[in-house]
Scaffold this active site. Structure first.
Site, PDB file in Angstrom:
ATOM      1  N   CYS A 103       0.890  -1.159   0.000  1.00  0.00           N
ATOM      2  CA  CYS A 103       0.000   0.000   0.000  1.00  0.00           C
ATOM      3  C   CYS A 103       0.928   1.209   0.000  1.00  0.00           C
ATOM      4  O   CYS A 103       1.990   1.182   0.628  1.00  0.00           O
ATOM      5  CB  CYS A 103      -0.850  -0.015   1.259  1.00  0.00           C
ATOM      6  SG  CYS A 103      -2.053   1.315   1.299  1.00  0.00           S
ATOM      7  N   GLU A 211      -6.953  12.160  -5.010  1.00  0.00           N
ATOM      8  CA  GLU A 211      -7.294  13.487  -4.522  1.00  0.00           C
ATOM      9  C   GLU A 211      -6.608  14.529  -5.389  1.00  0.00           C
ATOM     10  O   GLU A 211      -5.438  14.376  -5.725  1.00  0.00           O
ATOM     11  CB  GLU A 211      -6.816  13.611  -3.066  1.00  0.00           C
ATOM     12  CG  GLU A 211      -7.365  14.793  -2.303  1.00  0.00           C
ATOM     13  CD  GLU A 211      -6.949  14.733  -0.829  1.00  0.00           C
ATOM     14  OE1 GLU A 211      -7.712  14.181  -0.016  1.00  0.00           O
ATOM     15  OE2 GLU A 211      -5.865  15.229  -0.500  1.00  0.00           O
ATOM     16  N   HIS A 333       4.176   2.116   1.993  1.00  0.00           N
ATOM     17  CA  HIS A 333       4.136   2.182   3.459  1.00  0.00           C
ATOM     18  C   HIS A 333       3.666   0.888   4.140  1.00  0.00           C
ATOM     19  O   HIS A 333       3.396   0.899   5.339  1.00  0.00           O
ATOM     20  CB  HIS A 333       3.409   3.442   3.976  1.00  0.00           C
ATOM     21  CG  HIS A 333       2.004   3.643   3.515  1.00  0.00           C
ATOM     22  ND1 HIS A 333       1.502   4.893   3.189  1.00  0.00           N
ATOM     23  CD2 HIS A 333       0.997   2.782   3.336  1.00  0.00           C
ATOM     24  CE1 HIS A 333       0.233   4.762   2.834  1.00  0.00           C
ATOM     25  NE2 HIS A 333      -0.102   3.509   2.913  1.00  0.00           N
ATOM     26  N   ASN A 334       3.615  -0.216   3.379  1.00  0.00           N
ATOM     27  CA  ASN A 334       3.397  -1.555   3.965  1.00  0.00           C
ATOM     28  C   ASN A 334       4.363  -2.522   3.297  1.00  0.00           C
ATOM     29  O   ASN A 334       4.026  -3.135   2.283  1.00  0.00           O
ATOM     30  CB  ASN A 334       1.967  -2.054   3.677  1.00  0.00           C
ATOM     31  CG  ASN A 334       0.936  -1.542   4.655  1.00  0.00           C
ATOM     32  OD1 ASN A 334       1.227  -0.698   5.497  1.00  0.00           O
ATOM     33  ND2 ASN A 334      -0.270  -2.058   4.543  1.00  0.00           N
ATOM     34  N   PRO A 382      -0.401  11.416   3.380  1.00  0.00           N
ATOM     35  CA  PRO A 382      -1.765  11.887   3.175  1.00  0.00           C
ATOM     36  C   PRO A 382      -2.476  12.096   4.504  1.00  0.00           C
ATOM     37  O   PRO A 382      -2.324  11.295   5.429  1.00  0.00           O
ATOM     38  CB  PRO A 382      -2.410  10.754   2.380  1.00  0.00           C
ATOM     39  CG  PRO A 382      -1.639   9.535   2.726  1.00  0.00           C
ATOM     40  CD  PRO A 382      -0.245   9.986   3.055  1.00  0.00           C
ATOM     41  N   GLY A 383      -3.237  13.169   4.599  1.00  0.00           N
ATOM     42  CA  GLY A 383      -4.066  13.366   5.791  1.00  0.00           C
ATOM     43  C   GLY A 383      -5.362  12.611   5.616  1.00  0.00           C
ATOM     44  O   GLY A 383      -5.553  11.870   4.651  1.00  0.00           O
ATOM     45  N   HIS A 408       3.198   7.735   8.276  1.00  0.00           N
ATOM     46  CA  HIS A 408       2.592   7.475   6.963  1.00  0.00           C
ATOM     47  C   HIS A 408       1.259   8.165   6.734  1.00  0.00           C
ATOM     48  O   HIS A 408       0.729   8.114   5.627  1.00  0.00           O
ATOM     49  CB  HIS A 408       2.433   5.972   6.738  1.00  0.00           C
ATOM     50  CG  HIS A 408       1.126   5.394   7.229  1.00  0.00           C
ATOM     51  ND1 HIS A 408       0.688   5.527   8.514  1.00  0.00           N
ATOM     52  CD2 HIS A 408       0.172   4.693   6.578  1.00  0.00           C
ATOM     53  CE1 HIS A 408      -0.494   4.920   8.639  1.00  0.00           C
ATOM     54  NE2 HIS A 408      -0.826   4.409   7.485  1.00  0.00           N
ATOM     55  N   LYS A 484     -13.376   8.460  -4.377  1.00  0.00           N
ATOM     56  CA  LYS A 484     -13.322   7.300  -3.465  1.00  0.00           C
ATOM     57  C   LYS A 484     -14.271   6.190  -3.898  1.00  0.00           C
ATOM     58  O   LYS A 484     -15.244   6.441  -4.583  1.00  0.00           O
ATOM     59  CB  LYS A 484     -13.760   7.737  -2.064  1.00  0.00           C
ATOM     60  CG  LYS A 484     -12.676   8.403  -1.250  1.00  0.00           C
ATOM     61  CD  LYS A 484     -13.126   8.654   0.156  1.00  0.00           C
ATOM     62  CE  LYS A 484     -13.727   7.453   0.818  1.00  0.00           C
ATOM     63  NZ  LYS A 484     -12.858   6.274   0.887  1.00  0.00           N
TER      64      LYS A 484
END
Length: 485
Positions: A103, A211, A333-334, A382-383, A408, A484
DNA sequence: ATGTTC
């Protein structure tokens, strides 16, 4: 099970707390938690610190277990955790990589000013939603034969380039250049391949999104300029992973490793932390399959870039001066990664497991494209939906303190179930639209699960990693359109 | 996160 409280920590600094090995006799390495007072309280509000302590009890780890300020509880190991296993006899654990293997986040830059694009943003958002299939189980528009799928698993973003879904400049601006060596599709189940093959170039669901942002503030002008990030210009973020493919790979190996644990006589603090020695046949098989899933995720995000470029063409060509979309960087990030780090006074080859944590290599790292090398690795944070996102850089501090890792994202404070119960998707959508954020979402319930109230404050998370010295600020992004599942 | 309790 012991309850953990603030008094169990040794306060190292305002932004770093330690649970020493003396806390529990089974602990083999200490736990380091990056947090301020408030985020530490948040972390103690779920099982994440207990899970990090469980990880610290595993055999075959070195140095410490690192917990990031955006931590929350996950499967076995918390999301926002980092652990390092020394080669050759240390362990590898599917649950410590995560179900969504590789991810990650990709950031694209443009030279489009918000003002000139404003009249077309609604059309752009609709086009992005149409071109980028999203939702649970959703299939893509790309057809891949079984033979070609094995090639995709070996080649990642290079496969996408050959198929015309990339510009050559995209690849060096991807972690590992979008292709991890040693991927072994023969170690992946038929079931995983059947799930993954139709899903190439799809977004998925949950917290995954595309986004459109505005570059809102710049903190490191030189680095931002090199990345093509200019205040007031549009940028695009993609957050997604390896879809049903990586999920099935993780499921398969969590099941397989149950017997490996017995075979190698490994005592587990939690069944969910099943693992095998890195140099065992089981460990090597998972590593080969995990790398295949990682390459799948790189290819997936690359095909999404292609779809995004089509949308920019369709809605902005001839209407703005320059509608080119350029890649800034792509991070995982995974992941479990074989790297070298200075640990306990020596240089050690380790498998760094980052689960909900980003590699953050500092200045001089040779794996970076030449234009970024002096700055350090771009880190994309990302927020939560509707809030800011951050572009950071890896530092010498992250190399020295956290196995070259940083945070992350914002990190959940509310479970999906609770968010779905307490937040109305319809109201959330109208609130976001009122705030000037276009929303194209397949499911209002899914939207509610990702409400900003369900997450920590990303600005606070970034402040912690920045002040602790494990990342450096480059730019802040503000959302104007969210796509989304 | 996830053909969302294969």
């Amino acid at each position: 099970m012991t309850t953990i409280a603030k008094r169990d920590f040794r306060k190292v600094s305002d932004y770093l707390w330690e649970i020493p090995t003396s806390f529990r006799s089974e602990m083999r390495v200490p736990v380091w938690v990056y947090a301020d007072d408030e985020l530490l309280e948040d972390a103690l509000g779920d099982a994440s610190i207990q899970q990090a302590i469980n990880v610290a009890c595993l055999p075959g780890l070195i140095g410490k277990v690192v917990v990031m300020p955006d931590v929350h509880q996950g499967y076995g190991m918390p999301i926002g955790g980092v652990m390092a296993a020394p080669l050759p006899h240390g362990i590898i654990s599917p649950g410590a990589v995560g179900y969504d293997i590789n991810c990650g986040v990709r950031l694209l830059s443009t030279s489009i000013e918000f003002g000139e694009a404003e009249p077309y943003l609604s059309d752009l958002a609709t086009s992005l939603y149409r071109n980028c299939p999203s939702g649970v189980g959703e299939k893509g528009s790309i057809r891949v034969s079984p033979d070609e799928f094995d090639q995709l698993c070996r080649e990642g973003a290079e496969w996408a380039l050959k198929r015309g879904y990339a510009q050559a400049e995209d690849l060096p601006r991807t972690e590992e250049s979008g292709r991890i060596d040693g991927a072994d599709p023969t170690k992946v189940s038929r079931r995983a391949k059947d799930r993954g093959r139709p899903q190439v170039g799809t977004l998925g669901a949950g917290n995954h999104f595309i986004e459109v942002d505005i570059v809102d503030a710049v903190f490191h002008p030189e680095a931002a300029e090199t990345m093509g990030l200019k205040e007031g210009h549009l940028a695009v973020q993609i957050h997604c992973g390896s879809r049903g493919f990586g999920h099935q790979v993780c499921t398969d190996y969590v099941a397989d490793f149950q017997s490996a644990v017995k075979k190698y006589n490994i005592t587990l603090p939690d069944r969910e932390l099943v693992c095998a020695p890195l140099d065992s046949p089981e460990g090597k098989d998972y590593l080969g399959a995990m790398k295949a899933a990682a390459n799948y995720a790189f290819a997936n995000r690359q095909v999404l870039v292609h779809h995004i470029r089509r949308s920019f063409d369709e809605t902005l060509a001839g209407k703005v001066k320059d509608h080119d979309v350029r890649q800034v960087y792509d991070i995982a990030h995974n992941m479990g990664k074989i790297e070298e780090h200075d640990i306990d006074g020596g240089r050690v080859a380790v498998c760094v497991h980052r689960k909900g944590a980003t590699r953050a290599f500092g200045p001089g790292f040779e794996g970076l494209p030449p234009e970024y090398r002096a700055f350090g690795q771009p880190v994309l944070v990302p927020g939560s939906m509707g809030t800011a996102s951050w572009v950071l850089l890896g530092t010498e501090g992250s190399m020295a303190q956290s196995f070259g890792s940083t945070c992350h994202g914002a990190g959940r404070v509310m479970s999906r179930t609770k968010a779905k119960k307490e937040i109305r998707g319809e109201k959330l959508k109208s609130d976001l639209e009122r705030d000037g954020i276009k929303v194209r979402a397949g499911s209002l319930a899914g939207l509610a699960e990702e409400a900003p109230q369900a997450y920590k404050d990303v600005d606070r998370v970034v402040e912690v990693v920045s002040r602790a010295g494990i990342a450096r600020k480059v730019a802040r992004l503000r959302p104007i359109a969210v796509i989304k599942g």
